[in-house]
Design a protein around this motif. Structure first.
Motif, PDB file in Angstrom:
ATOM      1  N   LEU A 136       0.843  -1.181   0.000  1.00 49.80           N
ATOM      2  CA  LEU A 136       0.000   0.000   0.000  1.00 49.80           C
ATOM      3  C   LEU A 136       0.884   1.237   0.000  1.00 49.80           C
ATOM      4  O   LEU A 136       1.781   1.367   0.835  1.00 49.80           O
ATOM      5  CB  LEU A 136      -0.906   0.051   1.232  1.00 49.80           C
ATOM      6  N   GLY A 137       0.628   2.138  -0.934  1.00 48.53           N
ATOM      7  CA  GLY A 137       1.365   3.380  -0.973  1.00 48.53           C
ATOM      8  C   GLY A 137       0.941   4.331   0.131  1.00 48.53           C
ATOM      9  O   GLY A 137      -0.013   4.081   0.885  1.00 48.53           O
ATOM     10  N   ASP A 138       1.658   5.438   0.250  1.00 45.98           N
ATOM     11  CA  ASP A 138       1.352   6.440   1.269  1.00 45.98           C
ATOM     12  C   ASP A 138      -0.113   6.878   1.181  1.00 45.98           C
ATOM     13  O   ASP A 138      -0.636   7.156   0.091  1.00 45.98           O
ATOM     14  CB  ASP A 138       2.244   7.663   1.096  1.00 45.98           C
ATOM     15  N   LYS A 139      -0.780   6.907   2.328  1.00 46.05           N
ATOM     16  CA  LYS A 139      -2.160   7.376   2.473  1.00 46.05           C
ATOM     17  C   LYS A 139      -3.178   6.543   1.707  1.00 46.05           C
ATOM     18  O   LYS A 139      -4.304   7.000   1.461  1.00 46.05           O
ATOM     19  CB  LYS A 139      -2.282   8.862   2.078  1.00 46.05           C
ATOM     20  N   ALA A 140      -2.816   5.330   1.323  1.00 48.87           N
ATOM     21  CA  ALA A 140      -3.802   4.445   0.713  1.00 48.87           C
ATOM     22  C   ALA A 140      -4.828   4.031   1.760  1.00 48.87           C
ATOM     23  O   ALA A 140      -4.522   3.926   2.948  1.00 48.87           O
ATOM     24  CB  ALA A 140      -3.123   3.224   0.116  1.00 48.87           C
ATOM     25  N   GLU A 141      -6.067   3.778   1.314  1.00 50.65           N
ATOM     26  CA  GLU A 141      -7.166   3.439   2.206  1.00 50.65           C
ATOM     27  C   GLU A 141      -7.846   2.166   1.714  1.00 50.65           C
ATOM     28  O   GLU A 141      -8.087   2.011   0.517  1.00 50.65           O
ATOM     29  CB  GLU A 141      -8.206   4.573   2.226  1.00 50.65           C
ATOM     30  N   VAL A 142      -8.183   1.296   2.666  1.00 50.09           N
ATOM     31  CA  VAL A 142      -8.921   0.084   2.324  1.00 50.09           C
ATOM     32  C   VAL A 142     -10.133   0.009   3.247  1.00 50.09           C
ATOM     33  O   VAL A 142      -9.996   0.041   4.467  1.00 50.09           O
ATOM     34  CB  VAL A 142      -8.052  -1.182   2.475  1.00 50.09           C
ATOM     35  N   GLY A 143     -11.332  -0.096   2.663  1.00 52.06           N
ATOM     36  CA  GLY A 143     -12.563  -0.077   3.440  1.00 52.06           C
ATOM     37  C   GLY A 143     -12.813  -1.375   4.183  1.00 52.06           C
ATOM     38  O   GLY A 143     -12.229  -2.429   3.898  1.00 52.06           O
ATOM     39  N   CYS A 144     -13.730  -1.306   5.128  1.00 53.00           N
ATOM     40  CA  CYS A 144     -14.026  -2.434   6.020  1.00 53.00           C
ATOM     41  C   CYS A 144     -14.351  -3.707   5.246  1.00 53.00           C
ATOM     42  O   CYS A 144     -15.068  -3.691   4.252  1.00 53.00           O
ATOM     43  CB  CYS A 144     -15.205  -2.089   6.919  1.00 53.00           C
ATOM     44  N   ASN A 145     -13.794  -4.822   5.743  1.00 54.24           N
ATOM     45  CA  ASN A 145     -14.078  -6.166   5.238  1.00 54.24           C
ATOM     46  C   ASN A 145     -13.674  -6.387   3.786  1.00 54.24           C
ATOM     47  O   ASN A 145     -14.128  -7.340   3.154  1.00 54.24           O
ATOM     48  CB  ASN A 145     -15.555  -6.521   5.427  1.00 54.24           C
ATOM     49  N   ALA A 146     -12.819  -5.527   3.255  1.00 58.69           N
ATOM     50  CA  ALA A 146     -12.251  -5.794   1.937  1.00 58.69           C
ATOM     51  C   ALA A 146     -11.159  -6.852   2.063  1.00 58.69           C
ATOM     52  O   ALA A 146     -10.543  -7.021   3.124  1.00 58.69           O
ATOM     53  CB  ALA A 146     -11.676  -4.516   1.337  1.00 58.69           C
ATOM     54  N   VAL A 147     -10.912  -7.567   0.967  1.00 62.78           N
ATOM     55  CA  VAL A 147      -9.847  -8.560   0.909  1.00 62.78           C
ATOM     56  C   VAL A 147      -8.898  -8.175  -0.213  1.00 62.78           C
ATOM     57  O   VAL A 147      -9.314  -8.022  -1.365  1.00 62.78           O
ATOM     58  CB  VAL A 147     -10.400  -9.979   0.669  1.00 62.78           C
ATOM     59  N   LEU A 148      -7.626  -8.005   0.145  1.00 65.82           N
ATOM     60  CA  LEU A 148      -6.586  -7.775  -0.849  1.00 65.82           C
ATOM     61  C   LEU A 148      -5.939  -9.110  -1.146  1.00 65.82           C
ATOM     62  O   LEU A 148      -5.313  -9.721  -0.279  1.00 65.82           O
ATOM     63  CB  LEU A 148      -5.557  -6.773  -0.317  1.00 65.82           C
TER      64      LEU A 148
END
Length: 226
Positions: A173-185
């Motif tokens: 994840l780059g600087d200030k990247a955001e991932v929302g609740c219950n997402a799967v990468l």
């Protein structure tokens, strides 16, 4: 694609700079976390360890780290100034966290590098991953690090697939990247600076800087901010 396109190593982690050059692919940093930790001189902790916090192996804690009533920290691990470890956190080896991070309740961290200000506060799994400065994971976000066939993780870039030589590789994840609740990468996911994955979204591949992944097929460009 170089690490410098995603983040810069902050001054708080300058001691590790020889292990994390800016001009290599970011997943190459994963291969150096153990070596970086082996360079640390571990001593006695300058802060009180609560009875319910289990320490095992080589663990370095800045005196300003905030510890919960109970957690497990297995070394090697290096935790920087002002970082908060919340109840039930499981840190299980090869973990570096910079300044002002949050390692959340009931969250697990393994072979990962967290730059300054990373927030992984609730029920997260962060394995074989790198989170850039001020990156944020919503509750329940999983950085899946192993393919179902257990084969080599391949990153899917615009120019084509690239082998990483890694059997386990979660996300970058780059600087200030955001991932929302219950997402799967999914394994080998790459999120550029300020990229955003919406809640409950399974994501794979490469998400360019300042774009939003709403589903597997919908990507939106974010407006510029000064």
């Amino acid at each position: 694609m170089n690490a410098s396109e995603f983040f810069a190593l902050p001054p708080s982690l300058a001691r590790f700079a020889p292990f994390f050059p800016a001009d290599v692919p970011p997943w190459e940093w994963l291969k150096k976390i153990g070596l970086a930790l082996a360079s640390v001189e571990y001593g006695h902790h300058a802060l009180a360890i609560p009875p319910g916090v289990h320490l095992e192996g080589k663990v370095w804690l800045d005196r300003s780290v905030r510890l919960p009533p109970y957690a497990t920290i297995i070394g090697p691990a290096w935790i920087g100034a002002g970082t908060e470890i919340r109840p039930g956190a499981f840190i299980r080896g090869n973990v570096i966290a910079g300044e002002g991070c949050v390692l959340g309740n009931a969250s697990e961290f393994k072979n990962c590098l967290l730059l300054d200000g990373v927030q992984a506060p609730h029920y997260n799994y962060v394995g074989d991953s790198i989170l850039g400065n001020k990156a944020h994971l919503g509750a329940g976000v999983i950085c899946s690090n192993l393919r179902l066939d257990q084969g080599e993780v391949v990153v899917r870039l615009p120019a084509g697939p690239v082998g990483t030589g890694l059997r386990k590789f979660g996300a970058v994840l780059g600087d200030k990247a955001e991932v929302g609740c219950n997402a799967v990468l999914n394994p080998g996911s790459l999120l550029g600076p300020r990229a955003l994955v919406m809640p409950c979204t399974p994501f794979s591949g490469y998400l360019p800087a300042a774009t939003i992944a709403r589903s597997r097929t919908a990507i939106t460009t974010l407006p510029r901010r000064d």
